[in-house]
Design an enzyme around this catalytic site. Sequence first.
Site, PDB file in Angstrom:
ATOM      1  CB  ILE A  28      59.977  43.100 -21.098  1.00  0.00           C
ATOM      2  CG1 ILE A  28      61.155  43.603 -22.321  1.00  0.00           C
ATOM      3  CG2 ILE A  28      60.279  41.793 -20.685  1.00  0.00           C
ATOM      4  CD1 ILE A  28      62.568  43.329 -22.098  1.00  0.00           C
ATOM      5  CG  ASP A  29      57.018  47.087 -17.917  1.00  0.00           C
ATOM      6  OD1 ASP A  29      55.982  46.454 -18.555  1.00  0.00           O
ATOM      7  OD2 ASP A  29      56.975  47.006 -16.834  1.00  0.00           O
ATOM      8  CE  LYS A  30      59.880  54.948 -22.871  1.00  0.00           C
ATOM      9  NZ  LYS A  30      59.576  56.505 -22.564  1.00  0.00           N
TER      10      LYS A  30
END
Length: 302
Positions: A136-138
């Site tokens: 999942i994104d930062k």
Amino acid sequence: MKELITLTAEKDLGRIDKLLGARLTDYSRSQVQQWLKEQLVLVNDVPVKANYKVKKQDLIKIEVPEPQELELIAENIPLEIVYQDEDVAVINKPQGMVVHPSAGHPNGTLVNALLYHLKDLSSINDVVRPGIVHRIDKDTSGLLMIAKNDAAHLSLAQQLKDKTSLRRYVALVHGNIPHDKGVIEAPIGRSKVDRKMQAVVEDGKAAVTHFEVLERFGDYTLIELQLETGRTHQIRVHMAYIGYPVAGDPVYGPKKTLKGQGQFLHAKLLGFKHPRTGEEMVFEAPLPAIFQKTLAQLRKKD
């Protein structure tokens, strides 16, 4: 070999250091500042300073220096381990944490923390992604499944491919969605304008997102989303595509948005069949404090 990044501004976009810091998510903001100091950032073939205001049709070129070889180091970073056994672990990743090391984030990542806290990790992915089955994104928070051996990794990856695993997200988006449910089917690929962004493109990979409205706040809507596919930035791209971008999204959303710690997007529910026992396992993580606080403020206004 050096990498050349090119971007074309579709509109006036403000300071170049802030723009690149938000767009180039594989690199840290301090790296962007260093490139500007070293005159590696050109606008219309001329070096610019950090406070340069990007204008419509500006052609931005960044000559990224050759990356240093990454060395994986176990780091004692606090980590919320929701579940673990000899085969799998489930982690509740906080906002602001990158999943695995890259040129822009050589340390301080989830992988660095996993190496410290977990005894074993699968080795199927490349050397900088041990145990990582999906990402999942930062600045997206929430649940990730981690494989502790190669057999578990193969099983979990196959479940993702077969669309039998369960992944539900909660997002706060701009606008008031009039219908209660919807399905977005639109192919996603690399943007033709900005190679660091994803976009809905004709020749992209198939992407399907289901959403359901949970609550409306006038100018914002709280929704739950379920993914059929797992394309890069899928939820963020799809919601922006239909005109309801995720609040707080610095890349795909509007400049004027809710203050938080990145996009208001949380991987709330994760389910899969245990690789060894076949047991159906489902985990849920509460919304981060900043997300809950923002919802409480919106409810007061409503």
